[in-house]
Design a protein around this motif. Structure first.
Motif, mmCIF file in Angstrom:
data_model
loop_
_atom_site.group_PDB
_atom_site.id
_atom_site.type_symbol
_atom_site.label_atom_id
_atom_site.label_comp_id
_atom_site.label_asym_id
_atom_site.label_seq_id
_atom_site.Cartn_x
_atom_site.Cartn_y
_atom_site.Cartn_z
ATOM 1 N N ARG A 37 0.762 5.392 1.249
ATOM 2 C CA ARG A 37 0.024 6.366 2.046
ATOM 3 C C ARG A 37 0.803 7.673 2.071
ATOM 4 O O ARG A 37 1.965 7.699 2.480
ATOM 5 C CB ARG A 37 -0.139 5.829 3.478
ATOM 6 C CG ARG A 37 -0.779 6.819 4.453
ATOM 7 C CD ARG A 37 -2.233 7.021 4.114
ATOM 8 N NE ARG A 37 -2.950 7.925 5.006
ATOM 9 C CZ ARG A 37 -3.400 9.127 4.633
ATOM 10 N NH1 ARG A 37 -3.139 9.597 3.430
ATOM 11 N NH2 ARG A 37 -4.119 9.843 5.466
ATOM 12 N N HIS B 36 8.131 5.169 -1.641
ATOM 13 C CA HIS B 36 8.293 4.573 -0.307
ATOM 14 C C HIS B 36 9.400 5.251 0.497
ATOM 15 O O HIS B 36 9.800 4.747 1.531
ATOM 16 C CB HIS B 36 8.508 3.064 -0.408
ATOM 17 C CG HIS B 36 7.279 2.337 -0.877
ATOM 18 N ND1 HIS B 36 6.127 2.235 -0.117
ATOM 19 C CD2 HIS B 36 7.001 1.708 -2.040
ATOM 20 C CE1 HIS B 36 5.203 1.573 -0.796
ATOM 21 N NE2 HIS B 36 5.705 1.241 -1.972
ATOM 22 N N HIS C 25 0.493 12.100 2.686
ATOM 23 C CA HIS C 25 -0.251 13.296 3.074
ATOM 24 C C HIS C 25 0.125 14.490 2.202
ATOM 25 O O HIS C 25 -0.427 15.572 2.376
ATOM 26 C CB HIS C 25 0.015 13.637 4.543
ATOM 27 C CG HIS C 25 -0.641 12.684 5.498
ATOM 28 N ND1 HIS C 25 -1.985 12.714 5.771
ATOM 29 C CD2 HIS C 25 -0.153 11.648 6.216
ATOM 30 C CE1 HIS C 25 -2.294 11.759 6.627
ATOM 31 N NE2 HIS C 25 -1.190 11.088 6.918
ATOM 32 N N LYS D 78 8.953 9.290 5.709
ATOM 33 C CA LYS D 78 9.650 9.092 4.436
ATOM 34 C C LYS D 78 10.409 10.364 4.088
ATOM 35 O O LYS D 78 10.058 11.443 4.556
ATOM 36 C CB LYS D 78 8.622 8.789 3.330
ATOM 37 C CG LYS D 78 7.828 7.515 3.607
ATOM 38 C CD LYS D 78 6.957 7.108 2.434
ATOM 39 C CE LYS D 78 5.599 7.768 2.456
ATOM 40 N NZ LYS D 78 4.647 7.131 1.515
ATOM 41 N N TYR E 77 0.835 -1.203 0.000
ATOM 42 C CA TYR E 77 0.000 0.000 0.000
ATOM 43 C C TYR E 77 0.868 1.250 0.000
ATOM 44 O O TYR E 77 2.043 1.210 0.385
ATOM 45 C CB TYR E 77 -0.948 -0.006 1.200
ATOM 46 C CG TYR E 77 -0.333 0.408 2.521
ATOM 47 C CD1 TYR E 77 0.410 -0.476 3.279
ATOM 48 C CD2 TYR E 77 -0.514 1.702 3.017
ATOM 49 C CE1 TYR E 77 0.966 -0.092 4.492
ATOM 50 C CE2 TYR E 77 0.030 2.097 4.229
ATOM 51 C CZ TYR E 77 0.774 1.192 4.965
ATOM 52 O OH TYR E 77 1.324 1.572 6.162
ATOM 53 N N ARG F 43 14.213 6.681 4.712
ATOM 54 C CA ARG F 43 12.980 6.742 5.494
ATOM 55 C C ARG F 43 13.202 6.090 6.851
ATOM 56 O O ARG F 43 14.081 5.246 7.011
ATOM 57 C CB ARG F 43 11.831 6.023 4.788
ATOM 58 C CG ARG F 43 11.776 4.539 5.087
ATOM 59 C CD ARG F 43 10.523 3.851 4.579
ATOM 60 N NE ARG F 43 9.304 4.374 5.184
ATOM 61 C CZ ARG F 43 8.090 4.098 4.735
ATOM 62 N NH1 ARG F 43 7.928 3.315 3.674
ATOM 63 N NH2 ARG F 43 7.040 4.588 5.332
HETATM 64 N N1 LIG Z 1 7.100 12.338 4.571
HETATM 65 C C1 LIG Z 1 6.042 11.537 4.772
HETATM 66 N N2 LIG Z 1 6.236 10.375 5.422
HETATM 67 C C2 LIG Z 1 5.185 9.537 5.651
HETATM 68 C C3 LIG Z 1 3.875 9.883 5.236
HETATM 69 C C4 LIG Z 1 3.715 11.117 4.551
HETATM 70 O O1 LIG Z 1 2.606 11.484 4.146
HETATM 71 N N3 LIG Z 1 4.815 11.901 4.342
HETATM 72 N N4 LIG Z 1 2.822 9.033 5.511
HETATM 73 C C5 LIG Z 1 3.006 8.145 6.671
HETATM 74 C C6 LIG Z 1 1.951 7.153 6.816
HETATM 75 S S1 LIG Z 1 0.487 7.709 7.471
HETATM 76 C C7 LIG Z 1 2.154 5.825 6.549
HETATM 77 S S2 LIG Z 1 0.978 4.677 6.906
HETATM 78 C C8 LIG Z 1 3.406 5.357 5.920
HETATM 79 C C9 LIG Z 1 3.099 4.648 4.614
HETATM 80 O O2 LIG Z 1 4.278 4.214 4.004
HETATM 81 P P1 LIG Z 1 4.260 3.697 2.485
HETATM 82 O O3 LIG Z 1 3.650 4.765 1.631
HETATM 83 O O4 LIG Z 1 5.668 3.383 2.163
HETATM 84 O O5 LIG Z 1 3.393 2.459 2.471
HETATM 85 O O6 LIG Z 1 4.312 6.419 5.654
HETATM 86 C C10 LIG Z 1 4.350 7.443 6.630
HETATM 87 N N5 LIG Z 1 5.411 8.374 6.305
#
Ligand SMILES: Nc1nc2c(c(=O)[nH]1)N[C@H]1C(S)=C(S)[C@@H](COP(=O)(O)O)O[C@H]1N2
Ligand SMILES: [Mo]
Length: 419
Positions: free
Chosen positions: A38, A219, A40, A237, A36, A224
């Motif tokens: 995710r 990812h 923002h 990330k 998946y 990360r």
């Molecule tokens: N910089 C950044 N890191 C982030 C996010 C983000 O929106 N921006 N989303 C977080 C959320 S809510 C989740 S669940 C995971 C998802 O990691 P993936 O996209 O590698 O599955 O990353 C996290 N790290």
């Protein structure tokens, strides 16, 4: 490859989950095209992944904070992370706090705020990188476990503005960050393809495989956070700053999101006006959870005997010790067989075979008669439930309350089939 095979829940920001849970649990280590995503932020930052030399020389992490040894801001480059620290690997589940949100809405009959994730905002991945503990020690953070209480390691990514804040951030307790067996990583590789390097293969093949393993931009490339046992939102990330602080991260996603508000808090306006965000703790460690991913009917000699093969996943903040399933609405449970679980942080995959004798026409708990077909035969629906118990004795909840943001749903796994 990959992104197109996921079920896209929103394009901007890009959020997507695997279209089939049955497919997801076929792989102990989740392949890239089923992992998946995710986000923002409206766009995934586009660092120069082809030109690693320039990335290595320009990408840095700043480390600062109010802690012994950090009187001045320190800089660690991507190249430092690759070269100066032992490469550590960990296989761990990555779980979004919003995993199963759609189920919460369905079970409670109440609207929840957020992306309606099914049961697929989870993956199990082999990561590699530098240990955060090693990196923090190298810049001067003191190695005294007694001094960590009350401090937090705040991770931030300033490369892309987010929906609710100008940067993305989240924190974990400093004790978790410095723990020798916590295995928190600054990861630069993701072993999404479960391959073994065969001795004797020529180096070109091996290099190709290694490249395959480099983090992809969506990812988190170049670096990360990987925080085993903690929900995904703290796995920042594109991390470019780490701050040791007496407060949790001031970022929106730490302070005013990802909290299980009481079920009396009905709206965001009410949460704000009554000050709920600061009264409720941040979600951190994974709650014990399991999901029924697949129910298949096996052939059986007798028409009133139903043979089923059931499969699913489970996770918690420590290893799973058992997963039980029920076909009578939770009155009785029987133990499934755990088919995969490695180390301290991976998910558990489980399977069970069931034989159910359907009483003629009788409506037993959990076996619901749907209708009679034209030949007078009954069509029935059967619901298979799952619940997990972890090695610390935590049990998956049998009833999970509603909360405004629909986070942390951990009611029983549940899948209904026609039998
Ligand atoms: N910089 C950044 N890191 C982030 C996010 C983000 O929106 N921006 N989303 C977080 C959320 S809510 C989740 S669940 C995971 C998802 O990691 P993936 O996209 O590698 O599955 O990353 C996290 N790290
Ligand atoms: Mo998440």
């Amino acid at each position: 490859m990959g992104a197109t095979e996921l079920r896209v829940l929103s394009k901007r920001p890009y959020n997507a989950e695997p279209p089939s849970l049955a497919e997801l649990v076929k792989h102990p280590v989740t392949p890239l095209h089923l992992s998946y995503a995710r986000n923002h932020c409206a766009f995934v930052p586009n660092p120069d992944i082809k030109n690693l030399k320039s990335t290595a020389s320009t990408y840095t992490i700043k480390i600062d904070g109010e802690f012994d040894g950090l009187e001045e801001e320190k800089t660690v480059t991507y190249q430092d992370i690759l070269d100066r620290f032992p490469r550590k690997e960990v296989i761990t589940a990555l779980v979004c706090a919003g995993n199963r949100r759609a189920k919460m809405a369905e079970k409670t009959g109440r609207e929840v705020k957020g992306i309606k994730w099914g049961d697929g905002a989870v993956c199990n991945v082999r990561w590699a990188g530098a240990s955060l503990r090693d990196v923090l020690l190298s810049v001067g953070v003191t190695d005294k476990a007694e001094s960590y209480a009350g401090y937090h390691a705040c991770f931030a990514s300033f490369v892309a503005p987010c929906e609710d804040d100008v940067y993305y951030g989240g924190s974990i307790p400093l004790a978790d960050a410095m723990s020798e067996d916590g295995e928190v990583l600054l990861a630069y590789e993701v072993g999404l393809l479960d391959f073994a390097v065969v001795p004797g293969t020529d180096s070109e093949v091996v290099t190709a495989q290694m490249n395959e393993q480099r983090l992809t931009p969506d990812h988190g490339f170049p670096l990360r956070m990987v925080v085993p046992g903690t929900y995904g939102m703290r796995w920042v990330k594109w991390v470019d700053r780490i701050t040791i602080s007496k407060e949790e991260s001031p970022n929106f996603y730490q302070q005013r999101d990802y909290k299980v508000l009481p079920d009396t808090v009905m709206s965001k306006a009410m949460a704000e006006s009554e000050g709920w965000w600061s009264r409720v703790p941040s979600m951190q460690h994974l709650a014990c959870n399991s999901v029924v991913a697949d129910v298949r009917r096996l052939t059986s000699a007798c028409p009133d005997e139903v043979k089923l093969k059931v499969a699913g996943y489970a996770y918690s903040s420590c290893p799973i010790s058992r997963v039980e399933i029920s076909v009578d609405n939770g009155n009785t449970w029987e133990e499934s067989h755990i088919t995969y679980q490695v180390g301290r942080w991976s998910w558990a995959l489980w399977e069970a075979e069931l034989e159910i004798v359907l009483d003629d026409g009788a409506e037993t708990d959990g076996v619901v008669i749907v209708e009679e077909d034209s030949n007078g035969r009954l069509k029935r629906k059967l619901t298979v439930l799952s619940r997990a118990v972890d090695s610390a004795g935590n049990e998956q909840q049998l009833v999970c309350k509603w909360n405004l943001r629909g986070v942390g749903y951990s009611g029983p796994g549940e899948r209904t089939v026609q039998v």
